[in-house]
Design an enzyme around this catalytic site. Structure first.
Site, PDB file in Angstrom:
ATOM      1  N   ASP A  12       0.893  -1.204   0.114  1.00 59.43           N
ATOM      2  CA  ASP A  12       0.137  -0.069  -0.082  1.00 59.43           C
ATOM      3  C   ASP A  12       0.871   1.176  -0.092  1.00 59.43           C
ATOM      4  O   ASP A  12       2.018   1.225   0.693  1.00 59.43           O
ATOM      5  CB  ASP A  12      -1.080   0.088   1.260  1.00 59.43           C
ATOM      6  CG  ASP A  12      -2.000   0.934   0.904  1.00 59.43           C
ATOM      7  OD1 ASP A  12      -2.368   1.391  -0.185  1.00 59.43           O
ATOM      8  OD2 ASP A  12      -2.528   1.312   2.112  1.00 59.43           O
ATOM      9  N   ASN A  60     -10.521  -3.216  -6.159  1.00 59.80           N
ATOM     10  CA  ASN A  60      -9.783  -2.152  -6.799  1.00 59.80           C
ATOM     11  C   ASN A  60     -10.679  -1.803  -8.150  1.00 59.80           C
ATOM     12  O   ASN A  60     -10.511  -0.494  -8.623  1.00 59.80           O
ATOM     13  CB  ASN A  60      -8.722  -2.707  -7.243  1.00 59.80           C
ATOM     14  CG  ASN A  60      -7.659  -2.493  -6.124  1.00 59.80           C
ATOM     15  OD1 ASN A  60      -6.478  -3.443  -6.163  1.00 59.80           O
ATOM     16  ND2 ASN A  60      -7.909  -1.727  -5.120  1.00 59.80           N
TER      17      ASN A  60
HETATM   18  C1  FPP Z   1      -1.724   0.149  -3.577  1.00 62.77           C
HETATM   19  O1  FPP Z   1      -1.386   1.767  -3.417  1.00 62.77           O
HETATM   20  C2  FPP Z   1      -1.383  -0.468  -4.322  1.00 62.77           C
HETATM   21  C3  FPP Z   1      -2.183  -1.124  -5.320  1.00 62.77           C
HETATM   22  C4  FPP Z   1      -3.392  -0.563  -5.650  1.00 62.77           C
HETATM   23  C5  FPP Z   1      -1.799  -2.488  -5.717  1.00 62.77           C
HETATM   24  C6  FPP Z   1      -0.418  -2.549  -5.838  1.00 62.77           C
HETATM   25  C7  FPP Z   1       0.148  -2.726  -7.176  1.00 62.77           C
HETATM   26  C8  FPP Z   1       1.542  -2.302  -7.437  1.00 62.77           C
HETATM   27  C9  FPP Z   1       2.543  -2.414  -6.387  1.00 62.77           C
HETATM   28  C10 FPP Z   1       1.964  -2.076  -8.869  1.00 62.77           C
HETATM   29  C11 FPP Z   1       1.768  -3.349  -9.862  1.00 62.77           C
HETATM   30  C12 FPP Z   1       2.326  -4.344  -9.499  1.00 62.77           C
HETATM   31  C13 FPP Z   1       2.786  -5.357 -10.322  1.00 62.77           C
HETATM   32  C14 FPP Z   1       3.130  -6.745  -9.812  1.00 62.77           C
HETATM   33  C15 FPP Z   1       2.574  -5.158 -11.832  1.00 62.77           C
HETATM   34  P1  FPP Z   1      -2.622   2.646  -3.525  1.00 62.77           P
HETATM   35  O2  FPP Z   1      -2.918   3.088  -4.845  1.00 62.77           O
HETATM   36  O3  FPP Z   1      -3.569   1.997  -2.778  1.00 62.77           O
HETATM   37  O4  FPP Z   1      -1.835   3.744  -2.584  1.00 62.77           O
HETATM   38  P2  FPP Z   1      -2.500   4.784  -1.746  1.00 62.77           P
HETATM   39  O5  FPP Z   1      -3.053   3.990  -0.437  1.00 62.77           O
HETATM   40  O6  FPP Z   1      -1.502   5.687  -1.376  1.00 62.77           O
HETATM   41  O7  FPP Z   1      -3.487   5.504  -2.500  1.00 62.77           O
END
Ligand code: FPP
Length: 224
Positions: A12, A60
């Site tokens: 996250d 998501n």
């Molecule tokens: C959380 O950040 C992350 C995700 C939505 C999923 C994780 C995705 C990745 C690490 C990148 C893609 C991975 C691969 C393997 C291609 P957030 O957007 O929820 O962050 P925030 O809480 O700060 O909004």
């Protein structure tokens, strides 16, 4: 016998990491994907046998359409780019979650990545894709025929994680203290570690510190 922990990570903080830098959220996801590569290589190096990463949740889909599309494109790019990394390092690629609603092209890419790394036995890296623990449990129940003789061991064989050991360490970066519908069944006895570091900045030395702490613990599994 495997005595290294099965590590699961809720990656996250990509969005906030980018915002702090006055950049688009998608830039954070890009950096996040790069960090997946570093952390994966490190885990392989230190002998971790299972690493499960939450890349896309059933929730998501409610994000803005452009962000969802970006995440799926990023996944496609990642798989194409990193196939050799998996093969060269003897890492088997697997997934949990219901990928049947992904675009056909992406489904095929996931399938061929699994096939091409199927023989790799140095480590298993699992991506959770369109994964939600409640969804997984409901899908498992739908597969059950003989409900009378069900027990925990048999039920686990109907989960997406049927071939995987339970989680030993659950890590969440990004400062929130939540489980967010990740692996609810499989974390029953996991040690949970939270980090305030946003995922793109999460380092292998921070991971090493958590593993050291994990190993110092005497795990009692509810017993003595
Ligand atoms: C959380 O950040 C992350 C995700 C939505 C999923 C994780 C995705 C990745 C690490 C990148 C893609 C991975 C691969 C393997 C291609 P957030 O957007 O929820 O962050 P925030 O809480 O700060 O909004």
């Amino acid at each position: 016998v495997n005595n290294t922990p099965h590590i699961a990570i809720i990656m996250d903080g990509n969005g906030r990491w980018a915002k702090n830098k006055q950049k688009q959220r998608t830039f954070g996801h890009q950096k996040g994907a790069q960090n997946v590569r570093f952390v994966l290589k490190h885990c392989r190096k230190i002998g971790i046998k299972y690493l499960t990463l939450y890349a896309f949740s059933t929730e998501n889909w409610t994000r803005p359409k452009l962000e969802v599309e970006f995440l799926l494109k990023l996944l496609e790019k990642y798989l194409k780019q990193e196939l050799n990394l998996y093969i060269q390092n003897n890492i088997k690629f697997d997934t949990i979650g219901d990928i049947s609603i992904f675009p056909k092209k992406l489904q095929n890419l996931i399938k061929t990545t699994k096939e091409k790394t199927y023989h790799c036995d140095g480590m298993t890296q699992v991506l959770a894709l369109n994964y939600g623990a409640k969804d997984e449990i409901i899908r498992a129940i739908k597969k059950l025929k003989d409900k009378q003789n069900i027990n925990e061991k048999i039920f686990a064989k109907f989960l997406d994680t049927k071939d995987l050991p339970d989680i030993d360490m659950l890590i969440r970066t990004g400062g929130e203290h939540r489980v967010s519908n990740f692996l609810l069944w499989q974390i029953s006895y996991a040690e949970i570690f939270f980090s305030d570091t946003m995922w793109p900045d999460f380092t292998t030395s921070e991971l090493d510190d958590m593993i050291t702490k994990f190993k110092e613990k005497h795990r009692r599994y509810g017993g003595d």
